[in-house]
Design a protein around this motif. Sequence first.
Motif, mmCIF file in Angstrom:
data_model
loop_
_atom_site.group_PDB
_atom_site.id
_atom_site.type_symbol
_atom_site.label_atom_id
_atom_site.label_comp_id
_atom_site.label_asym_id
_atom_site.label_seq_id
_atom_site.Cartn_x
_atom_site.Cartn_y
_atom_site.Cartn_z
ATOM 1 N N ASP A 57 0.815 -1.225 0.000
ATOM 2 C CA ASP A 57 0.000 0.000 0.000
ATOM 3 C C ASP A 57 0.846 1.271 0.000
ATOM 4 O OD1 ASP A 57 0.994 -0.172 2.564
ATOM 5 O OD2 ASP A 57 -0.965 -0.338 3.538
ATOM 6 N N GLU A 58 2.148 1.145 -0.306
ATOM 7 C CA GLU A 58 3.028 2.313 -0.352
ATOM 8 C C GLU A 58 2.842 3.090 -1.660
ATOM 9 O OE1 GLU A 58 5.072 -0.940 2.052
ATOM 10 O OE2 GLU A 58 3.938 -0.798 0.170
ATOM 11 N N ASP A 59 3.019 4.398 -1.626
ATOM 12 C CA ASP A 59 2.975 5.187 -2.857
ATOM 13 C C ASP A 59 4.379 5.272 -3.464
ATOM 14 O OD1 ASP A 59 4.395 7.087 -1.372
ATOM 15 O OD2 ASP A 59 2.645 8.367 -1.056
ATOM 16 N N LYS A 60 4.472 5.909 -4.633
ATOM 17 C CA LYS A 60 5.748 5.968 -5.349
ATOM 18 C C LYS A 60 6.861 6.578 -4.513
ATOM 19 C CE LYS A 60 4.446 6.272 -10.236
ATOM 20 N NZ LYS A 60 4.604 7.086 -11.479
ATOM 21 N N THR A 61 6.536 7.633 -3.805
ATOM 22 C CA THR A 61 7.553 8.315 -2.996
ATOM 23 C C THR A 61 8.094 7.385 -1.927
ATOM 24 O OG1 THR A 61 6.477 10.450 -3.359
ATOM 25 C CG2 THR A 61 8.001 10.287 -1.496
ATOM 26 N N ARG A 62 7.189 6.692 -1.246
ATOM 27 C CA ARG A 62 7.626 5.791 -0.184
ATOM 28 C C ARG A 62 8.434 4.627 -0.753
ATOM 29 N NH1 ARG A 62 9.970 5.606 4.315
ATOM 30 N NH2 ARG A 62 9.623 3.688 5.500
ATOM 31 N N VAL A 63 8.035 4.120 -1.903
ATOM 32 C CA VAL A 63 8.779 3.033 -2.545
ATOM 33 C C VAL A 63 10.217 3.471 -2.810
ATOM 34 C CG1 VAL A 63 8.990 1.658 -4.652
ATOM 35 C CG2 VAL A 63 6.766 1.909 -3.556
ATOM 36 N N SER A 64 10.389 4.672 -3.337
ATOM 37 C CA SER A 64 11.737 5.195 -3.616
ATOM 38 C C SER A 64 12.562 5.277 -2.340
ATOM 39 C CB SER A 64 11.650 6.579 -4.263
ATOM 40 O OG SER A 64 11.103 6.507 -5.546
ATOM 41 N N GLN A 65 11.937 5.737 -1.263
ATOM 42 C CA GLN A 65 12.645 5.858 0.010
ATOM 43 C C GLN A 65 13.107 4.492 0.526
ATOM 44 O OE1 GLN A 65 9.615 7.792 2.331
ATOM 45 N NE2 GLN A 65 10.183 9.868 1.650
ATOM 46 N N VAL A 66 12.248 3.498 0.400
ATOM 47 C CA VAL A 66 12.591 2.162 0.898
ATOM 48 C C VAL A 66 13.713 1.547 0.066
ATOM 49 C CG1 VAL A 66 11.738 -0.194 1.208
ATOM 50 C CG2 VAL A 66 10.315 1.747 1.904
ATOM 51 N N ILE A 67 13.615 1.665 -1.249
ATOM 52 C CA ILE A 67 14.673 1.114 -2.115
ATOM 53 C C ILE A 67 16.012 1.766 -1.790
ATOM 54 C CG2 ILE A 67 15.494 0.964 -4.494
ATOM 55 C CD1 ILE A 67 12.548 0.667 -5.352
ATOM 56 N N LYS A 68 16.004 3.081 -1.604
ATOM 57 C CA LYS A 68 17.228 3.799 -1.245
ATOM 58 C C LYS A 68 17.775 3.290 0.090
ATOM 59 C CE LYS A 68 18.933 8.459 -0.187
ATOM 60 N NZ LYS A 68 18.551 9.897 -0.047
ATOM 61 N N ALA A 69 16.870 3.083 1.067
ATOM 62 C CA ALA A 69 17.291 2.617 2.392
ATOM 63 C C ALA A 69 17.955 1.247 2.311
ATOM 64 C CB ALA A 69 16.087 2.571 3.328
ATOM 65 N N TYR A 70 17.427 0.371 1.473
ATOM 66 C CA TYR A 70 17.995 -0.975 1.367
ATOM 67 C C TYR A 70 19.298 -0.987 0.576
ATOM 68 C CZ TYR A 70 14.489 -3.572 3.893
ATOM 69 O OH TYR A 70 13.721 -4.080 4.906
ATOM 70 N N ASN A 71 19.487 -0.036 -0.280
ATOM 71 C CA ASN A 71 20.771 0.065 -0.979
ATOM 72 C C ASN A 71 21.849 0.660 -0.097
ATOM 73 O OD1 ASN A 71 20.920 -0.649 -4.044
ATOM 74 N ND2 ASN A 71 18.850 0.156 -3.741
ATOM 75 N N LYS A 72 21.454 1.539 0.813
ATOM 76 C CA LYS A 72 22.441 2.235 1.653
ATOM 77 C C LYS A 72 22.522 1.683 3.069
ATOM 78 C CE LYS A 72 22.445 6.620 -0.832
ATOM 79 N NZ LYS A 72 22.410 8.101 -0.705
ATOM 80 N N GLY A 73 21.619 0.743 3.423
ATOM 81 C CA GLY A 73 21.664 0.167 4.760
ATOM 82 C C GLY A 73 21.188 1.115 5.842
ATOM 83 N N LEU A 74 20.088 1.820 5.579
ATOM 84 C CA LEU A 74 19.616 2.849 6.506
ATOM 85 C C LEU A 74 18.731 2.277 7.611
ATOM 86 C CD1 LEU A 74 18.662 5.661 3.955
ATOM 87 C CD2 LEU A 74 20.869 5.256 5.097
#
Length: 687
Positions: A654-671
Amino acid sequence: MGYNAKPEVLSPAGSFEMLEAAVRSGADAVYFGAKQFSARRNAENFDCDEIKQAVKYCKIRNVKTYLTLNIICKDSELNAAADLAAEAYNSGIDGIIIADLGLAEILHRNLPKLPLHASTQLSVHSPSALPILKKLGFCRVVAAREMSFSELTELCKKAEELDMTVEVFVHGALCMCLSGQCLLSAFLGSRSGNRGLCAGPCRLPFSAPHGTGYDLSLKDLSLLEHISELEKIGVASLKIEGRMKRPEYAAAATAAFRQAIDNGEADKKIADTLKNVFSRSGFTDGYFTDKIGKPMFGIRTKDDVEAATGAFPYLHGLYRSERQSVAVTAEIEIQDGKPISLTLSDGSNTVQANGSIPQKARNIPSDTQSVYRSINKLGSTPYYLTDFKCNIDSGLFVSVGELNELRRNACNALDEKRSAIKREPITVKATPEKANTGSCTVPKIIARFADSRQIPDDISGIDGIVLALEDDNFGSIPKFLPLAVDIPRGITSEAAISQRLLHFKQAGFKTAFCGNSAALKIAEKCGMERAADTGLNIFNSQTAEVLAKLGAKAVTLSYEMLLSDAKRLTSPVPKGIVAYGKTPLMLVKNCPVKNGTDCLKCGRKSSVTDRKGMEFPVRCRMGFSEILNPLPIWLADRKDELCGLDFIVLYFTDEDKTRVSQVIKAYNKGLAPDVKYTRGLYYRGVL
């Protein structure tokens, strides 16, 4: 089983008293668990000696026995589970009910003559599952409770083609979730239903909009009025749920179905008592009749409990005495100067008991009628006389005591012969425990979307995309990444699934994520590569190997695995876990929202709320609904600990595009997480 054969009445036995109650009330077969590896680990269950006693007791009475080994197993448990199966086989068990595909493969390889029954925990609700299960050695499948009459008809037709049989639950408690797909108890308290320790949290208050407040609780099932329909389509076994209940319940339910099969209907007193004492304000047949919705919901009320008062003595009377169900013939020789001999035969087994030389009569000599009265005293045995011959010389006398002893000795000898195990003992060859000792790999990131409109414009940082089969908005997604489609775990139309798969295939999708065995077969027929998904409950290395042999090119491991175990698990194909997302905790056919409103008003975006105020989103998928965990799994800040997996799945619901981008970034950077989250079961595991 041919379509003209009578189906067996299969009754639960959580204890030996319950087993006796079921057998004496007319069961053709019983199922019970061992102390380990059973989906009802809180039942009394049976140790190995008790299994032998149970099998012997049932063989004498011409009743089949099935052992439930119906949980998913860890790598470290497979050998012990296989040894238990071998011991049960050597004890004479008639079949074993299995929920773990890896264990099934081991047993079929080592015990090829042991009948394997596919547990309802394998979520079989569609015909295409059967060829897969047949290949793995299963001869019977326990159908999902959610199947309608028309769906069961098609399943039975397919089973007959494959020389398999179908077992159907006809009475007892209804889980809200499709069996084998429930993670609610595991996530709320680490008590896994797939491991036999469900705590039943669905019976607690959960509120859908305008619902009753108990919107995950269904009435108990009863198909007592549909026996002739089930018989007509070729159902081989009518299964009664309830190993955790009282012996009186087993007696009442068994007697009712015995009468319904033999006489066309059950005795009204038994049927009414069953309804009044053991139900949640009545029964439902909603799935079978395809009339799901509000009438199917129910709870056990104070009135239901009070209705039980005074009923148990009557129910106990149903199994107080032996049920004489085995026909025998008797022939006795009483001749001057020769020891008395009594021969008993059940048609297949013949025994003889010998007594002393008869005396000359001092007063009244023995005659055929007086001898018959003694030999026919079989009330404490499962035998009844159909033919009696007495060859007696005149003027002889045999005491009643000696005739009684002769009868007892003959019956005991027939017991021993009927219960003798006629199979060669087998020892299962140990399966080496496998452990992944390979080099540490950095997992690829696969993004899985409930709706393609969630996909952000910038998709850098991910290595593959998975879309839902029902998605119709994927025309503009990037084609340079590997594309896969996710088949719903709940299948209501194989034709519709196939049509959609071909639609995606034409659009360039090469792989189908398959969460049940039917999906594996459907995707294969459509010419797509298969990836085994979480719904297949991949909990050990052997299951991963089995699925690879069935054509899976990748496996997504069970949500219930410890992360450390997931990394150690060996697989011949790439393995991964769902490392982000709101976990689907339940897969339901009767959506909880229907207990308060209808689908049109829901708009496919609703939720249920627990007694603590937590909202569980409800997502509809092609005839079934998924109930999601309120909090997403978050492992981005544990990125280094994911090393050793081949891929991780980020599951966006149920995430929107903005949230999806944030999560993908977090998993690439280990946030670190920036919202409330859960680690799932990857660190605390399940019992």
